[in-house]
Design a protein around this motif. Sequence first.
Motif, PDB file in Angstrom:
ATOM      1  N   PHE A   5       8.990  12.263  -1.998  1.00 25.00           N
ATOM      2  CA  PHE A   5      10.307  12.002  -1.417  1.00 25.00           C
ATOM      3  C   PHE A   5      10.260  12.069   0.101  1.00 25.00           C
ATOM      4  O   PHE A   5      10.934  11.297   0.790  1.00 25.00           O
ATOM      5  N   GLU A   6       9.483  13.004   0.637  1.00 26.01           N
ATOM      6  CA  GLU A   6       9.344  13.100   2.088  1.00 26.01           C
ATOM      7  C   GLU A   6       8.685  11.853   2.662  1.00 26.01           C
ATOM      8  O   GLU A   6       9.114  11.322   3.694  1.00 26.01           O
ATOM      9  N   LEU A   7       7.640  11.369   1.980  1.00 30.77           N
ATOM     10  CA  LEU A   7       6.969  10.156   2.425  1.00 30.77           C
ATOM     11  C   LEU A   7       7.897   8.947   2.321  1.00 30.77           C
ATOM     12  O   LEU A   7       7.900   8.073   3.199  1.00 30.77           O
ATOM     13  N   ALA A   8       8.671   8.894   1.237  1.00 29.01           N
ATOM     14  CA  ALA A   8       9.615   7.792   1.064  1.00 29.01           C
ATOM     15  C   ALA A   8      10.662   7.803   2.163  1.00 29.01           C
ATOM     16  O   ALA A   8      11.008   6.751   2.732  1.00 29.01           O
ATOM     17  N   LEU A   9      11.178   8.983   2.496  1.00 32.52           N
ATOM     18  CA  LEU A   9      12.153   9.095   3.574  1.00 32.52           C
ATOM     19  C   LEU A   9      11.549   8.625   4.893  1.00 32.52           C
ATOM     20  O   LEU A   9      12.177   7.870   5.649  1.00 32.52           O
ATOM     21  N   ALA A  10      10.322   9.047   5.160  1.00 35.53           N
ATOM     22  CA  ALA A  10       9.650   8.657   6.403  1.00 35.53           C
ATOM     23  C   ALA A  10       9.424   7.158   6.464  1.00 35.53           C
ATOM     24  O   ALA A  10       9.725   6.502   7.472  1.00 35.53           O
ATOM     25  N   LEU A  11       8.893   6.594   5.372  1.00 38.03           N
ATOM     26  CA  LEU A  11       8.572   5.169   5.357  1.00 38.03           C
ATOM     27  C   LEU A  11       9.823   4.302   5.429  1.00 38.03           C
ATOM     28  O   LEU A  11       9.899   3.371   6.239  1.00 38.03           O
ATOM     29  N   LEU A  12      10.784   4.582   4.574  1.00 32.29           N
ATOM     30  CA  LEU A  12      11.922   3.684   4.429  1.00 32.29           C
ATOM     31  C   LEU A  12      12.872   3.745   5.617  1.00 32.29           C
ATOM     32  O   LEU A  12      13.436   2.724   6.015  1.00 32.29           O
ATOM     33  N   THR A  13      13.053   4.926   6.195  1.00 35.50           N
ATOM     34  CA  THR A  13      13.897   4.997   7.387  1.00 35.50           C
ATOM     35  C   THR A  13      13.226   4.320   8.574  1.00 35.50           C
ATOM     36  O   THR A  13      13.887   3.620   9.354  1.00 35.50           O
ATOM     37  N   PHE A  54       0.828  -1.204   0.000  1.00 35.41           N
ATOM     38  CA  PHE A  54       0.000   0.000   0.000  1.00 35.41           C
ATOM     39  C   PHE A  54       0.865   1.257   0.000  1.00 35.41           C
ATOM     40  O   PHE A  54       0.617   2.201  -0.754  1.00 35.41           O
ATOM     41  N   PHE A  55       1.906   1.265   0.833  1.00 34.23           N
ATOM     42  CA  PHE A  55       2.751   2.447   0.926  1.00 34.23           C
ATOM     43  C   PHE A  55       3.533   2.674  -0.370  1.00 34.23           C
ATOM     44  O   PHE A  55       3.781   3.822  -0.758  1.00 34.23           O
ATOM     45  N   LEU A  56       3.942   1.592  -1.037  1.00 34.46           N
ATOM     46  CA  LEU A  56       4.609   1.733  -2.333  1.00 34.46           C
ATOM     47  C   LEU A  56       3.672   2.398  -3.332  1.00 34.46           C
ATOM     48  O   LEU A  56       4.067   3.309  -4.070  1.00 34.46           O
ATOM     49  N   GLY A  57       2.413   1.968  -3.329  1.00 37.14           N
ATOM     50  CA  GLY A  57       1.422   2.581  -4.211  1.00 37.14           C
ATOM     51  C   GLY A  57       1.153   4.027  -3.830  1.00 37.14           C
ATOM     52  O   GLY A  57       0.985   4.890  -4.707  1.00 37.14           O
ATOM     53  N   LEU A  58       1.120   4.314  -2.527  1.00 37.64           N
ATOM     54  CA  LEU A  58       0.848   5.675  -2.063  1.00 37.64           C
ATOM     55  C   LEU A  58       1.961   6.624  -2.489  1.00 37.64           C
ATOM     56  O   LEU A  58       1.694   7.726  -3.002  1.00 37.64           O
ATOM     57  N   ILE A  59       3.208   6.212  -2.299  1.00 39.17           N
ATOM     58  CA  ILE A  59       4.337   7.056  -2.690  1.00 39.17           C
ATOM     59  C   ILE A  59       4.354   7.248  -4.202  1.00 39.17           C
ATOM     60  O   ILE A  59       4.598   8.361  -4.692  1.00 39.17           O
ATOM     61  N   SER A  60       4.071   6.184  -4.947  1.00 35.22           N
ATOM     62  CA  SER A  60       4.012   6.297  -6.406  1.00 35.22           C
ATOM     63  C   SER A  60       2.926   7.276  -6.821  1.00 35.22           C
ATOM     64  O   SER A  60       3.121   8.091  -7.743  1.00 35.22           O
ATOM     65  N   PHE A  61       1.779   7.217  -6.158  1.00 32.16           N
ATOM     66  CA  PHE A  61       0.670   8.118  -6.475  1.00 32.16           C
ATOM     67  C   PHE A  61       1.075   9.573  -6.266  1.00 32.16           C
ATOM     68  O   PHE A  61       0.851  10.423  -7.145  1.00 32.16           O
ATOM     69  N   PHE A  62       1.691   9.872  -5.134  1.00 29.83           N
ATOM     70  CA  PHE A  62       2.082  11.252  -4.862  1.00 29.83           C
ATOM     71  C   PHE A  62       3.193  11.713  -5.809  1.00 29.83           C
ATOM     72  O   PHE A  62       3.222  12.878  -6.217  1.00 29.83           O
ATOM     73  N   TYR A  63       4.096  10.814  -6.171  1.00 28.66           N
ATOM     74  CA  TYR A  63       5.185  11.178  -7.081  1.00 28.66           C
ATOM     75  C   TYR A  63       4.660  11.452  -8.483  1.00 28.66           C
ATOM     76  O   TYR A  63       5.072  12.415  -9.138  1.00 28.66           O
ATOM     77  N   VAL A  64       3.732  10.628  -8.931  1.00 29.84           N
ATOM     78  CA  VAL A  64       3.243  10.721 -10.313  1.00 29.84           C
ATOM     79  C   VAL A  64       2.213  11.832 -10.489  1.00 29.84           C
ATOM     80  O   VAL A  64       2.241  12.569 -11.480  1.00 29.84           O
ATOM     81  N   TYR A  65       1.314  11.991  -9.510  1.00 31.18           N
ATOM     82  CA  TYR A  65       0.172  12.881  -9.723  1.00 31.18           C
ATOM     83  C   TYR A  65       0.198  14.165  -8.887  1.00 31.18           C
ATOM     84  O   TYR A  65      -0.322  15.188  -9.315  1.00 31.18           O
ATOM     85  N   ILE A  66       0.765  14.126  -7.706  1.00 31.70           N
ATOM     86  CA  ILE A  66       0.659  15.280  -6.805  1.00 31.70           C
ATOM     87  C   ILE A  66       1.899  16.155  -6.912  1.00 31.70           C
ATOM     88  O   ILE A  66       1.893  17.172  -7.605  1.00 31.70           O
TER      89      ILE A  66
END
Length: 329
Positions: free
Chosen positions: A65-73, A47-59
Amino acid sequence: MNQLFLGQTSIWFSSSILDLLHNWDPILGPLLQPLSVLCQNLGGSVFFLGLISFFYVYIRPKLAFELALALLTSGFLGSIAKFYLESPRPFPYPEAYDEKAFGLPSGHVYSSFVVWGLLAYRIPKLWLRILSISIILIMPFSRMYLRLHYLGDVTLGFLLGAIHLTIIIILLKRIDKINLSHYFIQSEKYRTLTLLGIVITLSPIALDSPFLSVEHFHSLSIALMSSGSLAGFWIGILFYPRFSKPKFLSWSLKFENHSDFWKTFAMRTIVLAIIMILFYAIPGMIVKGSIWKDDLLIRYFRYMLVSFALVLIFPILIQKIANGRYLLD
């Protein structure tokens, strides 16, 4: 006191709390079970992979990148903590959910607090803040209700998530003062920085051993998938400016022109789907059917590849279509 907080027979690591939650099943079971499964998915990596992809592609890429940093760390630190704390999950293990890493801290609670908390901070919409806070508060309950974690697991995950989110918000407030338009890095030392990023994120592979238990292996696997994704994002951030025109370093999806909106949405969706099929789905199927399916190094590079493809190859392809019409603000 140590027994109260650390002992596996204490209230913090006892099945009595989990049994108590199921006393409500005759009345609330039809609601609690699907709600807990929903939270299981809303706090999962897919779900989080899809969420980050959604924000990167559309928003906008910055928020992605902020969400990716938060999730992955949070995913990396939580998994490393699991690896060293070696705290088992509730017995008997619920095989239906295929979560075989150690239980302390709860990764779902930890990452959900950080990601949904960051969304609530960054997007000032009342409905989203209500949704985010609800998920953060319900997640610990759902993990215990599904018998995937003890009270101690979710409590530590909750506390770590609160600390982690606070640190990220402080960091972002300082970055906001600089007023950056994007997070892509334009540096002549991109090769050196790339190698440095790989060395740092790949370092947990040193913990791999043929003598790891199943729980140790899966805890380390999650850590390496997170660090591999971080490496892919990092390399994409370094390389993309070298292939892109400056006007394409930031983008969003405008709603003013209804016709252009749907054309742009469709084009970005098609390209995103192609990227995910080529760099995530197909490699996953190939690896799953091979002798390398349990190789931690392969998992690291697989997640690095898909993150790199999302950050760099997706916008590059969109730029090649109609001179970047579908990537313009």
